[in-house]
Scaffold this active site. Structure first.
Site, PDB file in Angstrom:
ATOM      1  N   TRP A   1       0.822  -1.217   0.000  1.00 39.44           N
ATOM      2  CA  TRP A   1       0.000   0.000   0.000  1.00 39.44           C
ATOM      3  C   TRP A   1       0.849   1.257   0.000  1.00 39.44           C
ATOM      4  O   TRP A   1       0.545   2.207  -0.722  1.00 39.44           O
ATOM      5  CB  TRP A   1      -1.018  -0.021   1.144  1.00 39.44           C
TER       6      TRP A   1
ATOM      7  N   ASP B   1      -1.454   6.861   6.323  1.00 33.05           N
ATOM      8  CA  ASP B   1      -2.530   6.010   5.828  1.00 33.05           C
ATOM      9  C   ASP B   1      -2.820   5.003   6.943  1.00 33.05           C
ATOM     10  O   ASP B   1      -2.035   4.092   7.192  1.00 33.05           O
ATOM     11  CB  ASP B   1      -2.078   5.294   4.551  1.00 33.05           C
TER      12      ASP B   1
ATOM     13  N   LYS C   1     -12.648  -1.449   6.802  1.00 31.67           N
ATOM     14  CA  LYS C   1     -11.998  -2.469   7.628  1.00 31.67           C
ATOM     15  C   LYS C   1     -12.545  -2.401   9.062  1.00 31.67           C
ATOM     16  O   LYS C   1     -13.176  -3.326   9.524  1.00 31.67           O
ATOM     17  CB  LYS C   1     -10.481  -2.297   7.623  1.00 31.67           C
TER      18      LYS C   1
HETATM   19  N1  PMP Z   1      -4.253   1.584   2.170  1.00 32.24           N
HETATM   20  C1  PMP Z   1      -4.355   0.433   2.856  1.00 32.24           C
HETATM   21  C2  PMP Z   1      -3.458   0.217   4.023  1.00 32.24           C
HETATM   22  C3  PMP Z   1      -5.298  -0.520   2.465  1.00 32.24           C
HETATM   23  O1  PMP Z   1      -5.404  -1.668   3.141  1.00 32.24           O
HETATM   24  C4  PMP Z   1      -6.142  -0.267   1.356  1.00 32.24           C
HETATM   25  C5  PMP Z   1      -7.211  -1.236   0.907  1.00 32.24           C
HETATM   26  N2  PMP Z   1      -7.070  -2.531   1.219  1.00 32.24           N
HETATM   27  C6  PMP Z   1      -5.970   0.935   0.658  1.00 32.24           C
HETATM   28  C7  PMP Z   1      -5.038   1.837   1.103  1.00 32.24           C
HETATM   29  C8  PMP Z   1      -6.817   1.258  -0.532  1.00 32.24           C
HETATM   30  O2  PMP Z   1      -8.077   1.532  -0.081  1.00 32.24           O
HETATM   31  P1  PMP Z   1      -9.337   1.783  -0.991  1.00 32.24           P
HETATM   32  O3  PMP Z   1      -9.682   0.482  -1.622  1.00 32.24           O
HETATM   33  O4  PMP Z   1     -10.340   2.277  -0.014  1.00 32.24           O
HETATM   34  O5  PMP Z   1      -8.966   2.821  -2.001  1.00 32.24           O
END
Ligand code: PMP
Length: 363
Positions: free
Chosen positions: A103, A174, A198
Site C-alpha cells: 500500500w 494512511d 476495515k
Molecule cells: N491503504 C491500505 C493500508 C489498504 O489496506 C487499502 C485497501 N485494502 C488501501 C489503502 C486502498 O483503499 P481503498 O480500496 O479504499 O482505495
C-alpha cells in the site's frame, strides 16, 4: 436466519453484530423519521445530525486535538494517495515516503503519476516487506514537504508500534487498516486518512483528519471535489456523500464508545492476535509468520504453510469449519487472518484451535 461464519476478510470485513441488527431493524423506517436511511436526503436535519454525531464520536474516541478537521470523503484511501500530493507537494518540492508494503508502494506510484517527486526514505522491499523501520533508521529529509507512512500494511501484516519520528516535518498517515483499533496520537500528525471498510463501516467513505494549518498549502485550480478547503467549508456535503456508509460509521462509533473506547478495544485486539501468533510460534515451524515479531500486525496476521498444496487444503478445510476469508492476498499467497475490531475473540479462538488441529493431522 442464515448461519453467520467467522469472517476473517481483509476488507470489506466483519462489522459488529449489534450494528448489523440495528441497520436491519431500522432499514425500512428510521425511528421518528418514517423512511429508510437509503431514502433520506443528505441535506435533511436527520442526516446532518448523524454526520455531526459521527464526527463528534470520532473526535472523542481519538481525542482529536483542537484545530483539526474531520472529513467524510469518497474515492477510498486510493484517492487520498493522489489528493495528498496534489494538495501539499508543490513543483520543486520533494516528499519522503516510508515503504513497508504494497500500500505504501502504491502511494509512491500515485505521486509519480502526477509528475511529482517522492523520495523513498525507507524501502522494505529488499527484505520482502517484513518490518517497519526502527527508531533512528529513517533518514528524513528535513526539507521534505511531508513524510508519508502506512500505519498497518494490510497485505504483509506489518504494523508500526508508534508513528515514526520525523522531527518537524509534517507527518501523513494512511491508517486504513488499523484505524480505531488502538489509541493513536493524532496530534503527532498533520493528516490521517482511513478507508472505512476495515474497522469503521462499509466501503464507500474515507475518513480524513487534518490540521487546519495544512489548508493554507492547498493550491488553487483543483477540481472542487479534490480540494480539501471545499470539503471543509461544505462539511463533507459538497456533493451527495455516501449517506448509508456514513450512517453505519455512526453506529460503529457508538458501538466503540459503548465497548469502552480504544484502550479497551486495543486490549481485546492484542489478545486475539496473541492467540493466532501463539498458534504460529508453537507449531515447530509448520506455520511461518511473514512479519518479524516486533512489526507483527494485530489486524492482519499473514503466514505460510510448508507448501501451496497444504495451504489449499488448509483453506478448504477452514471453509468447511466455518472460518471464512483466510486466503492471503493474490500478490503474496499464503494465509491471512484479519482480526479487526468486530471479529470476536471466539473467532480467534476457533482459528487457533483449527490451526493446531490441522497441524497435528498434516504435520
Ligand atoms: N491503504 C491500505 C493500508 C489498504 O489496506 C487499502 C485497501 N485494502 C488501501 C489503502 C486502498 O483503499 P481503498 O480500496 O479504499 O482505495
Amino acid at each position: 436466519m442464515t448461519q453467520r461464519v467467522h469472517n476473517f476478510n481483509a476488507g470489506p470485513a466483519a462489522l459488529p453484530l449489534p450494528v448489523l441488527e440495528e441497520v436491519q431493524r431500522d432499514l425500512l423506517a428510521l425511528p421518528g423519521v418514517g423512511m429508510s436511511i437509503l431514502e433520506l436526503s443528505h441535506r435533511s436535519s436527520t442526516f446532518l445530525a448523524m454526520m455531526e454525531e459521527a464526527e463528534a464520536n470520532l473526535r472523542r474516541l481519538l481525542r482529536v486535538p483542537e484545530g483539526w478537521h474531520v472529513l467524510f470523503l469518497p474515492g477510498g484511501a486510493t484517492l487520498q494517495f493522489a489528493m495528498v500530493p496534489m494538495s501539499f507537494l508543490a513543483a520543486g518540492e520533494s516528499a519522503d515516503y516510508l515503504v513497508t508494503g504494497t500500500w505504501s508502494a502504491k502511494a509512491v506510484k500515485e505521486v509519480a503519476r502526477l509528475g511529482k517527486t517522492a523520495r523513498v526514505a525507507f524501502d522494505g522491499k529488499p527484505e520482502s516487506y517484513v518490518r517497519a523501520p526502527v527508531t533512528g533508521e529513517v533518514d528524513v529529509n528535513p526539507h521534505a514537504a511531508y513524510v508519508h507512512y502506512t500505519a498497518n500494511e494490510t497485505i504483509h501484516g506489518v504494523e508500526y508500534g508508534e508513528p515514526p519520528a520525523v522531527g518537524s516535518v509534517p507527518l501523513i498517515c494512511d491508517a486504513s487498516s488499523n484505524f480505531l483499533s488502538r489509541p493513536f496520537e493524532v496530534g503527532r500528525h498533520a493528516l490521517v486518512y482511513a478507508g472505512a471498510q476495515k474497522n469503521v463501516g462499509p466501503a464507500g467513505v474515507t475518513i480524513v483528519l487534518l490540521r487546519e494549518e495544512l489548508l493554507s498549502k492547498v493550491p488553487d485550480g483543483l477540481p472542487s471535489m479534490l480540494d480539501y478547503r471545499v470539503q471543509v467549508d461544505e462539511k463533507s456535503n459538497h456533493n451527495t456523500p455516501p449517506v448509508f456508509a456514513i450512517y453505519v460509521v455512526l453506529l460503529v462509533t457508538r458501538w466503540l464508545l459503548g465497548q469502552g473506547g480504544l484502550a479497551e478495544i486495543e486490549a481485546r485486539n492484542r489478545e486475539k492476535a496473541e492467540l493466532v501468533y501463539r498458534a504460529i510460534d508453537g507449531s515447530g515451524g509448520f506455520y511461518r509468520g511473514h512479519a518479524q515479531p516486533e512489526s507483527r500486525s494485530r489486524m492482519n496476521v499473514a503466514f505460510r504453510l510448508p507448501d501451496e498444496e497444504t495451504e489449499k487444503r488448509f483453506l478448504a478445510e477452514a471453509g468447511k469449519a466455518g472460518l471464512a476469508g483466510l486466503k492471503g492476498h493474490r500478490s503474496v499467497g499464503g494465509i491471512r487472518a484479519s482480526l479487526y475490531n468486530a471479529v470476536p475473540k471466539a473467532a480467534a479462538e476457533a482459528l487457533a484451535g483449527f490451526m493446531e488441529d490441522f497441524r497435528r493431522r498434516a504435520g
